[in-house]
Design an enzyme around this catalytic site. Structure first.
Site, PDB file in Angstrom:
ATOM      1  N   ASN A   1      85.160  98.297  99.249  1.00 24.40           N
ATOM      2  CA  ASN A   1      85.155  96.912  98.752  1.00 24.40           C
ATOM      3  C   ASN A   1      84.922  96.826  97.240  1.00 24.40           C
ATOM      4  O   ASN A   1      84.878  95.731  96.694  1.00 24.40           O
ATOM      5  CB  ASN A   1      84.139  96.056  99.524  1.00 24.40           C
ATOM      6  CG  ASN A   1      82.710  96.488  99.300  1.00 24.40           C
ATOM      7  OD1 ASN A   1      82.443  97.382  98.496  1.00 24.40           O
ATOM      8  ND2 ASN A   1      81.782  95.872 100.004  1.00 24.40           N
ATOM      9  N   LYS A   2      84.773  97.963  96.554  1.00 23.76           N
ATOM     10  CA  LYS A   2      84.565  97.933  95.106  1.00 23.76           C
ATOM     11  C   LYS A   2      85.901  97.800  94.358  1.00 23.76           C
ATOM     12  O   LYS A   2      86.955  97.811  94.980  1.00 23.76           O
ATOM     13  CB  LYS A   2      83.811  99.201  94.673  1.00 23.76           C
ATOM     14  CG  LYS A   2      82.462  99.399  95.377  1.00 23.76           C
ATOM     15  CD  LYS A   2      81.532  98.228  95.192  1.00 23.76           C
ATOM     16  CE  LYS A   2      80.063  98.544  95.455  1.00 23.76           C
ATOM     17  NZ  LYS A   2      79.691  98.744  96.870  1.00 23.76           N
ATOM     18  N   ASN A   3      85.861  97.702  93.021  1.00 27.49           N
ATOM     19  CA  ASN A   3      87.085  97.431  92.254  1.00 27.49           C
ATOM     20  C   ASN A   3      88.077  98.583  92.286  1.00 27.49           C
ATOM     21  O   ASN A   3      89.248  98.392  92.006  1.00 27.49           O
ATOM     22  CB  ASN A   3      86.748  97.065  90.806  1.00 27.49           C
ATOM     23  CG  ASN A   3      86.171  95.667  90.706  1.00 27.49           C
ATOM     24  OD1 ASN A   3      85.577  95.171  91.675  1.00 27.49           O
ATOM     25  ND2 ASN A   3      86.349  95.016  89.572  1.00 27.49           N
TER      26      ASN A   3
END
Ligand SMILES: *Cc1c(COP(=O)(O)O)cnc(C)c1O
Length: 384
Positions: free
Chosen positions: A187-189
């Site tokens: 879910n991180k960039n």
């Protein structure tokens, strides 16, 4: 947890293409899977991207935080000041070292980053370090925090899990403190599946981080494989926190997309401001005048006081829109609520009771943003 076909608009989504597939196939063909040349390339690329002199890839962001504190020699009887408005890993890393996590409040309903004044008030003779967390990718007040740390002789570790591509005064987040820790969770960039990174400028710290990443061993499998070393010594108690070539290959490709994807996140965040101001002016949108440049990791809003958040989230779900909360405050968790030091956490309490996170990922369209805003209006209008 990230992409679910049942959601009309999921909370987050990954950006994978043939580049990633080809990179993975190459690693498989090479038959070298544990840390080697591909990881070295990923680390070199990440150094270049962040401007950090040293980059140590690890198994996840939590391991990055643990290694950073270990490298600083944090141990029992030490105190480390952390935000309560963060993911639990920020405080857990302190507990892994046997130290005490002391919670400090955030600045305001508009600025959800740790307050320099609250840090100042939380300092005791036992305080050794401060962990800051750049909430949503929005940089903390690092000028004030690093000045305070220097004055009081404290280390600063940046939990930069949200801040991949964030900068302040043209310095990438993670390079302001002694070390910066990143996560590549899906879910991180950018993502490598599981994965993380520690960056620093001090060569001595870097050497320690590398040692502790791999059992405290004085030479690596990769060096032995290349005939550079025949045996090894164990210099201190380390861990197996290594990344591998598969994940590093993903990381190299994902890093190349980070800048354009962050630009897209920034544009979508601005669109959100526009549509939410139109549809739901009663909702607070934090960070209306952020410092530096944000990676726009998430889209947090604060619902009006007295609104039933659970009901709003359920109403959003009915409309096919996934939402989340960042965060249930760490100091209220069973494990932390008795043992740890509670200062005044008034802002954190208010924010965590009213915060709701809206979908944000580069693949969203402006129409999606408008739809989320309209759905939020419906959800709020129907709140009882
Ligand atoms: C994701 C995250 C972590 C932990 O990263 P993992 O890679 O999941 O271990 C730590 N802190 C914050 C603020 C995060 O968002």
């Amino acid at each position: 947890m990230v992409s679910d076909a049942n959601w009309r608009i999921p909370l987050a989504d990954v950006d994978f293409g043939v580049e990633e597939q080809e990179a993975l196939a190459e690693v498989l063909e090479s038959k070298w899977l544990t840390m080697g040349a591909v990881t070295q390339q990923f680390e070199a690329d990440f150094s270049k991207f962040t401007g950090a002199a040293h980059t140590i890839a690890v198994t996840n962001g939590t391991a990055a935080l643990h290694l950073a504190l270990m490298a600083l020699g944090i141990g029992p009887n030490d105190e480390v000041i952390v935000p309560s408005l963060s993911f639990v890993a920020t405080a857990n890393a302190v507990r892994y070292c046997g130290a005490k996590a002391v919670f400090a409040d955030v600045i305001s309903l508009n600025d959800l980053t740790i307050s320099p004044e609250a840090i100042d008030q939380a300092i005791t003779p036992k305080t050794r370090a401060i962990i800051v967390m750049h909430y949503g990718g929005y940089p903390c007040n690092m000028e004030a925090i690093t000045a305070l740390a220097q004055q009081r002789g404290l280390f600063v570790v940046e939990d930069a899990a949200h801040a991949l591509g964030s900068s302040l005064e043209d310095r990438h987040m993670g390079t302001w403190g002694d070390m910066g820790c990143f996560s590549f969770f899906p879910n991180k960039n950018m993502t490598t599946g599981e994965g993380g990174m520690v960056i620093c400028n001090d060569p001595k710290l870097a050497e320690r981080l590398r040692l502790l990443r791999s059992h405290g061993m004085s030479s690596l499998t990769w060096d032995r494989h290349r005939g550079h070393a025949w045996s090894y010594d164990v210099l201190e108690l380390g861990y197996n926190y290594r990344i591998d070539e598969i994940r590093s290959a993903l990381g190299i490709k994902q890093l190349k997309k980070l800048k354009p994807n962050n630009a897209r996140r920034r544009l979508l965040s601005e669109k959100y401001r526009y549509y939410l101001n139109q549809e739901t002016p009663e909702v607070i949108i934090p960070f209306d005048d952020p410092r530096g440049e944000s990676a726009c990791h998430i889209m947090p809003v604060l619902l009006p006081d007295g609104i039933n958040r659970g009901q709003v989230m359920a109403k959003m779900k009915e409309q096919g829109i996934q939402t989340s909360i960042h965060y249930p405050p760490i100091h209220n968790f069973t494990y932390y609520c008795q043992a740890e030091n509670m200062g005044n956490l008034e802002q954190t309490e208010t924010i965590s009771s009213r915060e709701m996170t809206l979908p944000l990922y580069p693949g969203m369209s402006e129409n999606d943003v408008a739809l989320v805003a309209a759905s939020l209006k419906i959800a709020l209008d129907n709140n009882t």
